[in-house]
Design a protein around this motif. Structure first.
Motif, mmCIF file in Angstrom:
data_model
loop_
_atom_site.group_PDB
_atom_site.id
_atom_site.type_symbol
_atom_site.label_atom_id
_atom_site.label_comp_id
_atom_site.label_asym_id
_atom_site.label_seq_id
_atom_site.Cartn_x
_atom_site.Cartn_y
_atom_site.Cartn_z
ATOM 1 N N LYS A 1 0.150 4.309 -0.027
ATOM 2 C CA LYS A 1 -0.273 5.388 0.869
ATOM 3 C C LYS A 1 0.240 5.125 2.281
ATOM 4 O O LYS A 1 0.602 6.049 3.007
ATOM 5 N N LYS B 1 -4.496 16.169 12.185
ATOM 6 C CA LYS B 1 -5.957 16.164 12.248
ATOM 7 C C LYS B 1 -6.507 17.593 12.159
ATOM 8 O O LYS B 1 -7.494 17.843 11.486
ATOM 9 N N ASP C 1 0.840 -1.193 0.000
ATOM 10 C CA ASP C 1 0.000 0.000 0.000
ATOM 11 C C ASP C 1 0.881 1.251 0.000
ATOM 12 O O ASP C 1 1.496 1.593 0.996
ATOM 13 N N TYR D 1 -11.806 3.512 10.624
ATOM 14 C CA TYR D 1 -13.136 4.071 10.829
ATOM 15 C C TYR D 1 -13.824 4.555 9.570
ATOM 16 O O TYR D 1 -15.004 4.304 9.381
ATOM 17 N N THR D 2 -13.132 5.290 8.694
ATOM 18 C CA THR D 2 -13.872 5.841 7.556
ATOM 19 C C THR D 2 -13.835 4.922 6.352
ATOM 20 O O THR D 2 -14.664 5.025 5.474
ATOM 21 N N ASN D 3 -12.888 4.008 6.274
ATOM 22 C CA ASN D 3 -12.864 3.120 5.115
ATOM 23 C C ASN D 3 -13.493 1.760 5.442
ATOM 24 O O ASN D 3 -13.443 0.845 4.634
ATOM 25 N N TYR E 1 -7.845 -4.029 9.005
ATOM 26 C CA TYR E 1 -6.681 -3.450 8.349
ATOM 27 C C TYR E 1 -6.091 -2.331 9.211
ATOM 28 O O TYR E 1 -4.868 -2.225 9.372
ATOM 29 N N TYR F 1 -3.516 7.723 9.270
ATOM 30 C CA TYR F 1 -3.852 6.723 8.254
ATOM 31 C C TYR F 1 -4.563 5.535 8.903
ATOM 32 O O TYR F 1 -5.528 5.010 8.362
ATOM 33 N N ASP G 1 -5.542 17.574 7.942
ATOM 34 C CA ASP G 1 -6.320 16.352 7.769
ATOM 35 C C ASP G 1 -5.672 15.409 6.752
ATOM 36 O O ASP G 1 -6.353 14.812 5.915
ATOM 37 N N LYS H 1 -8.130 6.552 9.555
ATOM 38 C CA LYS H 1 -8.940 6.591 8.338
ATOM 39 C C LYS H 1 -9.317 5.193 7.882
ATOM 40 O O LYS H 1 -10.451 4.950 7.483
ATOM 41 N N GLN H 2 -8.359 4.285 7.928
ATOM 42 C CA GLN H 2 -8.658 2.931 7.467
ATOM 43 C C GLN H 2 -9.622 2.236 8.421
ATOM 44 O O GLN H 2 -10.556 1.578 7.999
#
Lengths: 297, 432
Positions: free
Chosen positions: A64, A237, A62, A260-262, A267, A254, A241, A257-258
């Motif tokens: 990112k 943050k 990955d 909670y939001t993705n 992961y 990162y 962001d 984000k993975q």
């Protein structure tokens, strides 16, 4: 014999609550993070699939994540090196040289540390602003009106250093106070005799001060690693962001984000495991490399 | 004897304590996001619902609703009705879609609106319950109810255009010509609040270059779709637009500083920005150039006389699959489409629902905004299809977030397209 046994129980009961809390709030969650990193799971439903080390395989391909890794390492190095240098310098000046307003400077340097990160981020967002910011205002004096401003928070080559700037400003006071505390323990007589031998201020600093606070310095190195990882998340943050386009993404942002939001909680936990191992390993290595014979006065 | 009495009394008291709780019907738990429309609308609608049905409503409103309900939901305490749109940063609604945790609301459509004789589906304006935003799995079943909507498009200062005598661009070629003209006067053609605002922009653009069928294929990650001439044309337009964008925009394109980017329009530093009608309220107190007047138009057409689209952004109301009180929840969903609720939403908060005939009653700025579909623009609806979660792939970041890098020159158009193709392939395999 009986008394001895009684003391043993006493110690047991005194430490049991703390030990229990430690198990419940530290050991079990950490174990759970390791366990969940082996699952494909969204975080809500009961649908969990065991995928072994699958998350880790994805992780190392990955790009990112690798960028976040890179940014974190860069921040740890830059922030630690510059903060240590400046904090040591200020601490030495404030504790070795007598001048007016010493206490005033102590307070001024420490203030950023008691401000909330949100406030610091807001201050620095204003300082870095491309149109009305302080930095661009000063630069305009030299470059002349109408010159292209520097995009401190827009240029992807600069922005990570802009973040580092805010982090250093925030951290200096704290470490300065720590170094000053151990410098105060160095007896004046050492400096006096060094002075009689003809050693200058700089020699005194490197030959006396630095070796005698070495242990303290080593401890703060571990602090630097942990706090850079944590603090960078908060700054990122609020200030960027992770943007623009992922250029300021760090470990924890990162992971967040993975997880909670993705909707890829497993992961996210795998990222958590990597951070855990990385910070432990790095602290261990730093500790090993900086080991010296302890000097005592 | 005395002891027995004491025990009996204590027992009676204990039972008495629980009785009222047992006798009363479980309250309906409603959680609604507090947006620019305010929280008061929900209090009144909840009161209206209680007056009609006698069911008590336990209402939670918060600006960051996700922070309040997520942990409760993880602990098994689910609200019965949730008003929370997709496309938010925390992506809670998307997570529940991906996890199949939404209740099927298809039967609500053929229920009567609470207190009225009309069916719910006859009240909701056409098209709204057919897009992927309400039917995320593309199986004809509706899982999310469409709520407040807003046309999205390009906002500009109409006063500036009048002052300079510039004409509004009808095609992208006109747009570029205008961009060069404005550049000569030191005004940038384009600005955007955050790269996330490219969603509505990009969806409308996909409709323009290829029509609804192409949009459908693209948002379902069809194989080779990004290599088609239509997609390439869309990429070209965004790539070119990036070069016309005000240079400081990426610096402020985040949640804390995006107002500075919107301010560029008010200060006449940039001509157009993609946004929704809420921007008028959001910037109500901001300083502005003399003679400033909000203007709003659909995207320019790709060819002379081609279709122009305006994306319809709308919020959604849904019922978690784990909700305890589903019957009452569905009644509540039907109630929000009643004339009574609609007038509360509109009069107290200015929120417009996709209810047949409602747009005709609007006045002022709102009339101009909502009449965009009557004056030639077509409505674009839909979004990228839901998939199983894919580790490390956030398609919105890949497609929209990269625009920041296009503007600053850190990535080229081709790198961007390449990344989209790679992620699109991964998502196709995970498609529901």
């Amino acid at each position: 014999m009986d008394r001895h046994k009684g003391r043993g129980w006493f110690i047991f009961w005194c430490s049991a609550p703390a030990f229990l809390l430690f198990i419940i709030f530290m050991v079990i969650p950490t174990f759970n993070i390791f366990r969940m990193s082996l699952y494909k799971w969204g975080g809500f439903s009961a649908r969990r699939t065991f995928i072994g080390l699958g998350n880790f395989r994805t992780l190392f391909e990955d790009m990112k994540f690798l960028q976040a890794f890179q940014n974190t390492v860069l921040l740890i190095v830059v922030v630690s090196v510059i903060t240590i240098t400046l904090a040591l310098g200020y601490a030495a000046i404030l504790s070795r040289i007598k001048f007016k307003g010493q206490n005033f400077f102590r307070i001024v340097f420490y203030i950023p540390n008691i401000l909330s990160i949100v406030i610091i981020s807001a201050v620095f967002s204003a300082v870095y602003d491309s149109h009305n910011g302080l930095l661009n205002g000063i630069l305009a004096l030299f470059k002349g009106e109408g010159a292209q401003p520097v995009y401190w928070l827009g240029n992807q080559n600069i922005i990570i250093y802009s973040l580092a700037g805010a982090m250093i400003w925030q951290a200096i006071g704290y470490y300065m106070v720590m170094y000053m505390a151990s410098m105060a323990a160095i007896p004046e007589s050492l400096y006096e005799s060094a002075g009689l031998e003809g050693a200058g201020k700089l020699t005194q600093f490197f030959q006396i001060t630095l070796p005698l606070i070495w242990n303290n310095l080593r401890t703060t190195l571990t602090f630097f690693i942990i706090s850079s990882i944590n603090m960078s998340f908060m700054f990122v943050k609020v200030m960027t962001d992770g943007g623009p386009d992922g250029s300021t993404e760090v470990f924890l942002s990162y992971m967040y984000k993975q997880a909670y939001t993705n909707s890829t909680y497993g992961y996210g936990m795998a990222i958590g495991v990597v951070i855990f191992i990385f910070s432990f390993a790095l602290s261990g290595i730093v500790n090993l490399v900086t080991r010296r014979e302890t000097l005592e006065v | 004897m005395k002891k027995l009495m004491t025990i009996a009394l204590a027992l009676a008291l204990t039972i008495g304590l629980f009785l009222p709780a047992m006798a009363q019907e479980a309250p309906l738990k409603v959680a609604a996001i507090e947006t620019a429309y305010g929280a008061e609308i929900w209090q009144e609608v909840a009161a209206g619902f209680t007056a009609k049905t006698g069911i008590k409503v336990e209402l939670v409103t918060d600006k960051n609703l996700e922070d309040v309900i997520t942990s409760q939901m993880k602990a098994g305490d689910y609200p019965d009705v949730v008003m929370l749109a997709t496309g938010r940063k925390a992506a809670l609604t998307e997570t529940l879609i991906k996890e199949n945790l939404l209740e099927d609301l298809t039967d609500v459509l053929s229920m009567k609106v609470l207190g009225e004789e009309v069916l719910v589906k006859d009240k909701i304006a056409g098209g709204f319950t057919e897009s992927s935003l309400t039917n995320p799995y593309g199986d004809g079943k509706t899982y999310l109810a469409p709520m407040f909507y807003s046309p999205c498009g390009l906002f500009y200062n109409a006063g500036l255009f009048a002052e300079k005598g510039w004409e509004l661009p009808a095609t992208w070629d006109d747009m570029w010509a205008l961009g060069d003209k404005a550049k000569a006067e030191g005004i940038a053609l384009f600005a955007y609040p955050t790269a996330g605002y490219f969603d509505a922009f990009f969806y409308a653009l996909l409709f323009e270059v290829g029509g609804p069928e192409f949009f459908e294929k693209a948002t379902r990650y069809a194989e080779g779709i990004w290599d088609t001439p239509e997609a390439q044309q869309a990429f070209d337009i965004v790539g070119k637009l990036a070069t016309y964008t005000e240079a400081s925009v990426p610096s402020n394109a985040n949640n804390d500083n995006y107002l500075k980017n919107q301010q560029l329009i008010l200060d006449n530093k940039a001509l157009f920005m993609p946004n929704g009608t809420w921007v008028v309220g959001e910037m109500a107190d901001a300083p502005r150039a003399d003679g400033f007047q909000w203007g709003f138009m659909a995207l320019p057409a790709v060819t002379e006389g081609g279709d122009r689209y305006s994306y319809t952004w709308f919020e959604q109301l849904w019922v978690p699959a784990e909700a305890q009180n589903k019957e009452a929840a569905k009644q509540f969903v039907s109630y929000v489409y009643s004339d009574e609720a609609a007038s509360i939403f509109f009069e107290k908060g200015g929120a417009v629902q996709p209810i047949v005939g409602l747009a005709e009653t609007l006045e002022g700025d709102n009339k101009m905004f909502f009449s965009i579909y009557d004056t030639g623009a077509k409505a674009a609806l839909g979004n990228f299809a839901a998939t199983e979660p894919v580790e490390g792939v956030n398609f919105a970041d890949t497609v929209f977030g990269t625009v920041n890098s296009l503007v600053s020159g850190d990535k080229t158009r081709d790198q961007w397209v390449e990344a989209i193709k790679v992620d699109s392939d991964k998502l196709r395999e995970a498609l529901k």
